[in-house]
Design a protein around this motif. Structure first.
Motif, PDB file in Angstrom:
ATOM      1  N   ALA A 159      53.234  60.410  35.585  1.00 12.97           N
ATOM      2  CA  ALA A 159      52.364  61.745  35.525  1.00 12.97           C
ATOM      3  C   ALA A 159      51.779  61.726  37.098  1.00 12.97           C
ATOM      4  N   LYS A 160      51.786  60.672  37.801  1.00 15.66           N
ATOM      5  CA  LYS A 160      51.341  60.601  39.347  1.00 15.66           C
ATOM      6  C   LYS A 160      49.616  60.718  39.184  1.00 15.66           C
ATOM      7  N   ASP A 161      49.165  60.340  38.088  1.00 16.52           N
ATOM      8  CA  ASP A 161      47.828  60.519  38.045  1.00 16.52           C
ATOM      9  C   ASP A 161      47.051  59.377  38.478  1.00 16.52           C
ATOM     10  N   PHE A 162      46.911  59.191  40.082  1.00 16.89           N
ATOM     11  CA  PHE A 162      46.431  57.979  40.509  1.00 16.89           C
ATOM     12  C   PHE A 162      45.154  57.974  40.193  1.00 16.89           C
ATOM     13  N   GLU A 163      44.220  58.985  40.303  1.00 10.18           N
ATOM     14  CA  GLU A 163      42.911  58.887  39.942  1.00 10.18           C
ATOM     15  C   GLU A 163      42.641  58.232  38.348  1.00 10.18           C
ATOM     16  N   GLY A 164      43.482  58.488  37.364  1.00  9.74           N
ATOM     17  CA  GLY A 164      43.490  58.213  36.314  1.00  9.74           C
ATOM     18  C   GLY A 164      43.693  56.681  36.030  1.00  9.74           C
ATOM     19  N   ILE A 165      44.542  56.068  37.042  1.00  9.67           N
ATOM     20  CA  ILE A 165      44.890  54.590  37.131  1.00  9.67           C
ATOM     21  C   ILE A 165      43.640  53.831  37.737  1.00  9.67           C
ATOM     22  N   LYS A 166      42.896  54.643  38.723  1.00 10.74           N
ATOM     23  CA  LYS A 166      41.782  54.010  39.340  1.00 10.74           C
ATOM     24  C   LYS A 166      40.846  53.844  38.236  1.00 10.74           C
ATOM     25  N   ALA A 167      40.643  54.949  37.248  1.00 14.83           N
ATOM     26  CA  ALA A 167      39.335  54.767  35.985  1.00 14.83           C
ATOM     27  C   ALA A 167      39.981  53.739  35.088  1.00 14.83           C
ATOM     28  N   PHE A 168      41.233  53.518  35.157  1.00  9.68           N
ATOM     29  CA  PHE A 168      41.694  52.681  33.928  1.00  9.68           C
ATOM     30  C   PHE A 168      41.653  50.965  34.780  1.00  9.68           C
ATOM     31  N   LEU A 169      41.325  50.845  36.214  1.00 11.70           N
ATOM     32  CA  LEU A 169      40.872  49.382  36.355  1.00 11.70           C
ATOM     33  C   LEU A 169      39.953  48.776  35.903  1.00 11.70           C
ATOM     34  N   ASN A 170      39.806  47.692  35.399  1.00  9.26           N
ATOM     35  CA  ASN A 170      38.615  46.816  35.048  1.00  9.26           C
ATOM     36  C   ASN A 170      37.707  46.701  36.161  1.00  9.26           C
ATOM     37  N   ASP A 177      38.702  40.022  43.088  1.00 14.07           N
ATOM     38  CA  ASP A 177      38.089  41.136  43.820  1.00 14.07           C
ATOM     39  C   ASP A 177      39.031  41.858  45.075  1.00 14.07           C
ATOM     40  N   TYR A 178      39.322  43.048  44.698  1.00 17.42           N
ATOM     41  CA  TYR A 178      40.176  43.896  45.777  1.00 17.42           C
ATOM     42  C   TYR A 178      39.554  45.203  45.853  1.00 17.42           C
ATOM     43  N   ASP A 179      39.884  45.876  47.153  1.00 21.90           N
ATOM     44  CA  ASP A 179      39.523  47.151  47.031  1.00 21.90           C
ATOM     45  C   ASP A 179      40.434  48.215  46.499  1.00 21.90           C
ATOM     46  N   LYS A 180      39.790  48.796  45.458  1.00 25.69           N
ATOM     47  CA  LYS A 180      40.441  49.718  44.299  1.00 25.69           C
ATOM     48  C   LYS A 180      40.736  50.943  45.142  1.00 25.69           C
ATOM     49  N   ASP A 181      39.988  51.464  45.957  1.00 25.97           N
ATOM     50  CA  ASP A 181      40.598  52.767  46.632  1.00 25.97           C
ATOM     51  C   ASP A 181      41.474  52.328  47.530  1.00 25.97           C
ATOM     52  N   GLU A 182      41.704  51.120  48.242  1.00 22.38           N
ATOM     53  CA  GLU A 182      42.934  50.974  49.061  1.00 22.38           C
ATOM     54  C   GLU A 182      44.008  50.773  48.421  1.00 22.38           C
ATOM     55  N   LEU A 183      43.935  50.315  47.004  1.00 21.99           N
ATOM     56  CA  LEU A 183      45.122  50.099  46.193  1.00 21.99           C
ATOM     57  C   LEU A 183      45.610  51.470  45.755  1.00 21.99           C
ATOM     58  N   ILE A 184      44.520  52.467  45.383  1.00 17.47           N
ATOM     59  CA  ILE A 184      45.150  53.853  45.089  1.00 17.47           C
ATOM     60  C   ILE A 184      45.738  54.609  46.147  1.00 17.47           C
ATOM     61  N   ALA A 185      45.277  54.252  47.542  1.00 19.22           N
ATOM     62  CA  ALA A 185      45.658  55.027  48.512  1.00 19.22           C
ATOM     63  C   ALA A 185      46.942  54.669  48.815  1.00 19.22           C
ATOM     64  N   ASN A 186      47.224  53.075  48.831  1.00 16.37           N
ATOM     65  CA  ASN A 186      48.479  52.534  48.709  1.00 16.37           C
ATOM     66  C   ASN A 186      49.560  53.289  48.074  1.00 16.37           C
ATOM     67  N   LEU A 187      49.306  53.143  46.880  1.00 16.28           N
ATOM     68  CA  LEU A 187      50.162  53.702  45.735  1.00 16.28           C
ATOM     69  C   LEU A 187      50.403  55.348  45.845  1.00 16.28           C
TER      70      LEU A 187
END
Length: 252
Positions: A159-170, A177-187
């Motif tokens: 669904a290209k819901d990348f913000e939904g994926i961010k909220a889904f992250l533990n 320990d990683y940068d979740k914002d960077e992960l979502i930006a790369n995705l």
């Protein structure tokens, strides 16, 4: 091309002998012919056929009981695969196809799940070397439950819901320990180049142990897509009751 596009070759050989202190039955199946040397249910038969459709090659199966343990004898269903070009490609990480074989069989079972304590997978490689894996039914049941989280992750990607994926992250950074914002930006940046997602094809799972003793369930597979398929994996806390993931990666 996914694994299921490869040809189906079936040869279940009677009289399979394994190192076991218990009695064992074995079965034989050839294209268009099913032997009555072993009585398996329709669901077990579906599981065997799905494995063969997925991997091709040859397959032997047997039912047996292990040597006595502190918990008594354990009954198991064993699946031996050989002459599979697909499995041969993953010989260096044999645990992946072995675990997937056990899972594909297990997920087809219904009431039969209570019949076995373990599912055994034996892989015979082209050099005639052999490796065996044992999967407890409790672990397979856990993977089956957690697969819904993998499917939800794939649905969010689809669904290209990348913000939904961010909220889904533990949010627990003590696990990874990683940068979740960077992960979502790369995705968000690289995902369009692969095209629309068609389906997730599981390749296997394993349990990784952290230094502090905690376990992580690692589920691997391939995302089948319109432009380019690619590897995909999700890490999950097996002890959490929440619908969340620790990490997702575009690799096995």
């Amino acid at each position: 091309m996914t694994m299921r596009n490869f040809g189906l070759f079936v040869l279940i050989v009677a009289g399979l002998t394994l190192n076991s202190c218990g009695n064992k039955q074995s079965g034989e199946e050839k294209p268009g012919l099913l032997s009555n040397l072993i009585n398996i249910t329709k669901n077990e038969d579906k599981g065997i056929k799905e494995i063969l459709e997925f991997y091709g090659g040859y397959c032997k199966y047997a039912i047996g009981a292990s040597a006595s343990t502190d918990d008594g004898k354990k009954k198991y269903f064993e699946i031996e695969m050989s002459k599979s070009e697909i499995i041969e490609k993953y010989s260096k990480i044999a645990e992946m196809p072995a675990s997937n074989i056990a899972y594909l069989f297990y997920r087809n079972l219904k009431e039969e799940r209570s019949n076995y304590d373990e599912i055994h997978t034996v892989i015979v490689f082209n050099d005639e070397s052999k490796t065996e894996f044992e999967f407890a039914k409790e672990d397979l049941a856990l993977v089956d439950r957690k697969m819904s989280i993998v499917n939800k992750t794939v649905a969010l990607l689809k669904a290209k819901d990348f913000e939904g994926i961010k909220a889904f992250l533990n949010p627990d950074t003590t696990i990874v320990d990683y940068d979740k914002d960077e992960l979502i930006a790369n995705l968000t940046k690289i995902d369009p180049q692969f095209g629309q997602i068609k389906e997730f094809v599981p390749y296997g799972f394993r349990f990784n142990q952290l230094k502090d003793g905690r376990q992580i369930l690692h589920v691997s597979g391939v995302l089948s897509r319109e432009k380019q398929n690619h590897e995909f994996s999700v890490d999950i806390d097996p002890n959490s009751n929440k619908d969340e993931i620790i990490l997702m990666q575009y690799e096995l």
